[in-house]
Design a protein around this motif. Structure first.
Motif, PDB file in Angstrom:
ATOM      1  N   HIS A  20       4.521   7.257  11.854  1.00  0.00           N
ATOM      2  CA  HIS A  20       5.444   7.026  10.747  1.00  0.00           C
ATOM      3  C   HIS A  20       5.606   5.517  10.487  1.00  0.00           C
ATOM      4  CE1 HIS A  20       8.753   7.495   7.987  1.00  0.00           C
ATOM      5  NE2 HIS A  20       9.450   6.643   8.719  1.00  0.00           N
ATOM      6  N   ILE A  21       5.791   4.761  11.537  1.00  0.00           N
ATOM      7  CA  ILE A  21       5.963   3.303  11.392  1.00  0.00           C
ATOM      8  C   ILE A  21       4.711   2.672  10.798  1.00  0.00           C
ATOM      9  CG2 ILE A  21       6.266   1.141  12.662  1.00  0.00           C
ATOM     10  CD1 ILE A  21       8.077   2.781  14.616  1.00  0.00           C
ATOM     11  N   SER A  22       3.538   3.038  11.328  1.00  0.00           N
ATOM     12  CA  SER A  22       2.300   2.436  10.810  1.00  0.00           C
ATOM     13  C   SER A  22       2.042   2.862   9.369  1.00  0.00           C
ATOM     14  CB  SER A  22       1.105   2.771  11.706  1.00  0.00           C
ATOM     15  OG  SER A  22       0.856   4.154  11.727  1.00  0.00           O
ATOM     16  N   SER A  23       2.403   4.089   9.038  1.00  0.00           N
ATOM     17  CA  SER A  23       2.265   4.549   7.652  1.00  0.00           C
ATOM     18  C   SER A  23       3.189   3.759   6.726  1.00  0.00           C
ATOM     19  CB  SER A  23       2.594   6.042   7.581  1.00  0.00           C
ATOM     20  OG  SER A  23       2.545   6.493   6.271  1.00  0.00           O
ATOM     21  N   THR A  24       4.405   3.512   7.188  1.00  0.00           N
ATOM     22  CA  THR A  24       5.376   2.742   6.412  1.00  0.00           C
ATOM     23  C   THR A  24       4.906   1.296   6.222  1.00  0.00           C
ATOM     24  OG1 THR A  24       7.155   4.135   7.237  1.00  0.00           O
ATOM     25  CG2 THR A  24       7.794   2.000   6.320  1.00  0.00           C
ATOM     26  N   ILE A  25       4.309   0.731   7.240  1.00  0.00           N
ATOM     27  CA  ILE A  25       3.795  -0.639   7.156  1.00  0.00           C
ATOM     28  C   ILE A  25       2.589  -0.709   6.230  1.00  0.00           C
ATOM     29  CG2 ILE A  25       2.610  -2.458   8.473  1.00  0.00           C
ATOM     30  CD1 ILE A  25       4.344  -1.598  10.888  1.00  0.00           C
ATOM     31  N   THR A  26       1.743   0.292   6.279  1.00  0.00           N
ATOM     32  CA  THR A  26       0.489   0.293   5.533  1.00  0.00           C
ATOM     33  C   THR A  26       0.673   0.584   4.049  1.00  0.00           C
ATOM     34  OG1 THR A  26      -0.630   1.051   7.527  1.00  0.00           O
ATOM     35  CG2 THR A  26      -1.822   1.294   5.478  1.00  0.00           C
ATOM     36  N   ALA A  27       1.589   1.461   3.713  1.00  0.00           N
ATOM     37  CA  ALA A  27       1.744   1.934   2.330  1.00  0.00           C
ATOM     38  C   ALA A  27       1.858   0.818   1.286  1.00  0.00           C
ATOM     39  CB  ALA A  27       2.923   2.888   2.232  1.00  0.00           C
ATOM     40  N   PRO A  28       2.718  -0.173   1.454  1.00  0.00           N
ATOM     41  CA  PRO A  28       2.831  -1.205   0.407  1.00  0.00           C
ATOM     42  C   PRO A  28       1.531  -1.989   0.202  1.00  0.00           C
ATOM     43  CG  PRO A  28       4.671  -1.354   1.938  1.00  0.00           C
ATOM     44  CD  PRO A  28       3.702  -0.382   2.520  1.00  0.00           C
ATOM     45  N   SER A  29       0.764  -2.139   1.242  1.00  0.00           N
ATOM     46  CA  SER A  29      -0.476  -2.912   1.143  1.00  0.00           C
ATOM     47  C   SER A  29      -1.597  -2.140   0.470  1.00  0.00           C
ATOM     48  CB  SER A  29      -0.947  -3.334   2.536  1.00  0.00           C
ATOM     49  OG  SER A  29       0.041  -4.087   3.178  1.00  0.00           O
ATOM     50  N   THR A  30      -1.648  -0.842   0.720  1.00  0.00           N
ATOM     51  CA  THR A  30      -2.788  -0.074   0.240  1.00  0.00           C
ATOM     52  C   THR A  30      -2.576   0.568  -1.128  1.00  0.00           C
ATOM     53  OG1 THR A  30      -2.046   1.865   1.488  1.00  0.00           O
ATOM     54  CG2 THR A  30      -3.661   0.411   2.555  1.00  0.00           C
ATOM     55  N   THR A  31      -1.342   0.648  -1.588  1.00  0.00           N
ATOM     56  CA  THR A  31      -1.095   1.295  -2.881  1.00  0.00           C
ATOM     57  C   THR A  31      -1.676   0.499  -4.047  1.00  0.00           C
ATOM     58  OG1 THR A  31       1.099   0.320  -2.988  1.00  0.00           O
ATOM     59  CG2 THR A  31       0.957   2.585  -2.185  1.00  0.00           C
ATOM     60  N   THR A  32      -1.867  -0.791  -3.886  1.00  0.00           N
ATOM     61  CA  THR A  32      -2.370  -1.624  -4.983  1.00  0.00           C
ATOM     62  C   THR A  32      -3.860  -1.931  -4.875  1.00  0.00           C
ATOM     63  OG1 THR A  32      -1.739  -3.623  -3.778  1.00  0.00           O
ATOM     64  CG2 THR A  32      -0.124  -2.727  -5.336  1.00  0.00           C
ATOM     65  N   LEU A  33      -4.535  -1.359  -3.899  1.00  0.00           N
ATOM     66  CA  LEU A  33      -5.960  -1.668  -3.710  1.00  0.00           C
ATOM     67  C   LEU A  33      -6.803  -1.356  -4.941  1.00  0.00           C
ATOM     68  CD1 LEU A  33      -6.721  -0.572  -0.040  1.00  0.00           C
ATOM     69  CD2 LEU A  33      -6.736  -2.880  -0.993  1.00  0.00           C
ATOM     70  N   ALA A  34      -6.621  -0.195  -5.534  1.00  0.00           N
ATOM     71  CA  ALA A  34      -7.441   0.195  -6.689  1.00  0.00           C
ATOM     72  C   ALA A  34      -7.251  -0.793  -7.844  1.00  0.00           C
ATOM     73  CB  ALA A  34      -7.115   1.617  -7.126  1.00  0.00           C
ATOM     74  N   SER A  35      -6.021  -1.218  -8.086  1.00  0.00           N
ATOM     75  CA  SER A  35      -5.795  -2.172  -9.177  1.00  0.00           C
ATOM     76  C   SER A  35      -6.417  -3.527  -8.863  1.00  0.00           C
ATOM     77  CB  SER A  35      -4.312  -2.305  -9.502  1.00  0.00           C
ATOM     78  OG  SER A  35      -3.604  -2.869  -8.430  1.00  0.00           O
ATOM     79  N   HIS A  36      -6.394  -3.931  -7.605  1.00  0.00           N
ATOM     80  CA  HIS A  36      -7.050  -5.192  -7.229  1.00  0.00           C
ATOM     81  C   HIS A  36      -8.551  -5.100  -7.462  1.00  0.00           C
ATOM     82  CE1 HIS A  36      -3.692  -7.454  -5.671  1.00  0.00           C
ATOM     83  NE2 HIS A  36      -3.340  -6.457  -4.874  1.00  0.00           N
ATOM     84  N   LEU A  37      -9.139  -3.975  -7.137  1.00  0.00           N
ATOM     85  CA  LEU A  37     -10.580  -3.828  -7.337  1.00  0.00           C
ATOM     86  C   LEU A  37     -10.939  -3.735  -8.821  1.00  0.00           C
ATOM     87  CD1 LEU A  37     -11.441  -1.691  -4.254  1.00  0.00           C
ATOM     88  CD2 LEU A  37     -12.448  -3.879  -4.845  1.00  0.00           C
ATOM     89  N   ARG A  38     -10.077  -3.164  -9.632  1.00  0.00           N
ATOM     90  CA  ARG A  38     -10.321  -3.175 -11.083  1.00  0.00           C
ATOM     91  C   ARG A  38     -10.278  -4.615 -11.600  1.00  0.00           C
ATOM     92  NH1 ARG A  38      -7.368   1.555 -10.799  1.00  0.00           N
ATOM     93  NH2 ARG A  38      -5.398   0.547 -11.336  1.00  0.00           N
ATOM     94  N   ARG A  39      -9.359  -5.409 -11.079  1.00  0.00           N
ATOM     95  CA  ARG A  39      -9.305  -6.823 -11.466  1.00  0.00           C
ATOM     96  C   ARG A  39     -10.571  -7.552 -11.037  1.00  0.00           C
ATOM     97  NH1 ARG A  39      -4.165  -7.709  -8.993  1.00  0.00           N
ATOM     98  NH2 ARG A  39      -2.908  -6.272 -10.156  1.00  0.00           N
TER      99      ARG A  39
END
Length: 193
Positions: A20-39
């Motif tokens: 749960h903790i690692s998922s909580t830490i990871t979520a904000p970082s990985t939710t924007t990956l697709a938009s970064h790659l589109r950029r």
């Protein structure tokens, strides 16, 4: 043993809490990956930019929440290091797994776009006539004989630089990436050349 059986629920609870903790830490970082790659894609498509030579700036932010969380862990030294290592391992696995998935999707889209453009070019005829001596020049080659670097190759190169940087960051934490990520790195290795 009886002690092992008694502690099993505690281990299970600890693992669930760590997930749960690692998922909580990871979520904000990985939710924007697709938009970064589109950029990244739009950054090199039809822009005449030179080929990339450094990782994208957003890569350093992928582990910012982990570093912020680690700075708040204040148990005794041995416990702190054990907790930090466990978090690094789980976050690195999750981030690298999601990063490989999103990058693979982006590379697949690039390949599909490239194939569509190639089919379109072939349907229109891939050669053009040049006035000088009726020499046939393939499209994509200028009259000086230079083949411009393809936008897609620049995009692939940027993705490679980003993937390589994620692998370096994870190694710097002293943990392993997700096995899928490691296979992905091997697969796209030729883009790094």
């Amino acid at each position: 043993s009886a002690v092992g059986q008694a502690l099993a629920p505690l281990d299970d609870t600890s693992n669930k809490a760590a997930d749960h903790i690692s998922s909580t830490i990871t979520a904000p970082s990985t939710t924007t990956l697709a938009s970064h790659l589109r950029r990244t894609t739009s950054q090199f498509r039809h822009t005449n930019r030179p080929p990339p030579s450094t990782p994208s700036p957003y890569i350093s932010s992928l582990f910012a929440y982990l570093e912020s969380t680690e700075s708040k862990i204040t148990h005794d030294q041995a416990t702190s290091e054990r907790i930090k290592h466990m978090l690094r391992s789980r976050v690195a696995t999750r981030v690298s797994q999601e990063f490989a998935r999103v990058c693979a999707d982006a590379l697949a889209t690039i390949s599909k776009t490239e194939a569509s453009l190639l089919r379109l070019r072939e349907s229109r005829g891939s050669n053009v006539r040049v006035d000088v001596g009726d020499v046939v020049v393939p499209s994509g080659v200028d009259l000086r004989g230079k083949v411009p670097e393809a936008d897609n190759d620049k995009i692939r190169r940027q993705i490679w630089l980003d993937v390589d940087q994620v692998a370096r960051i994870v190694r710097g934490y002293g943990v392993e990436t997700d096995p899928e990520f490691a296979r992905f790195v091997d697969l796209i290795q030729p883009f790094g050349i």
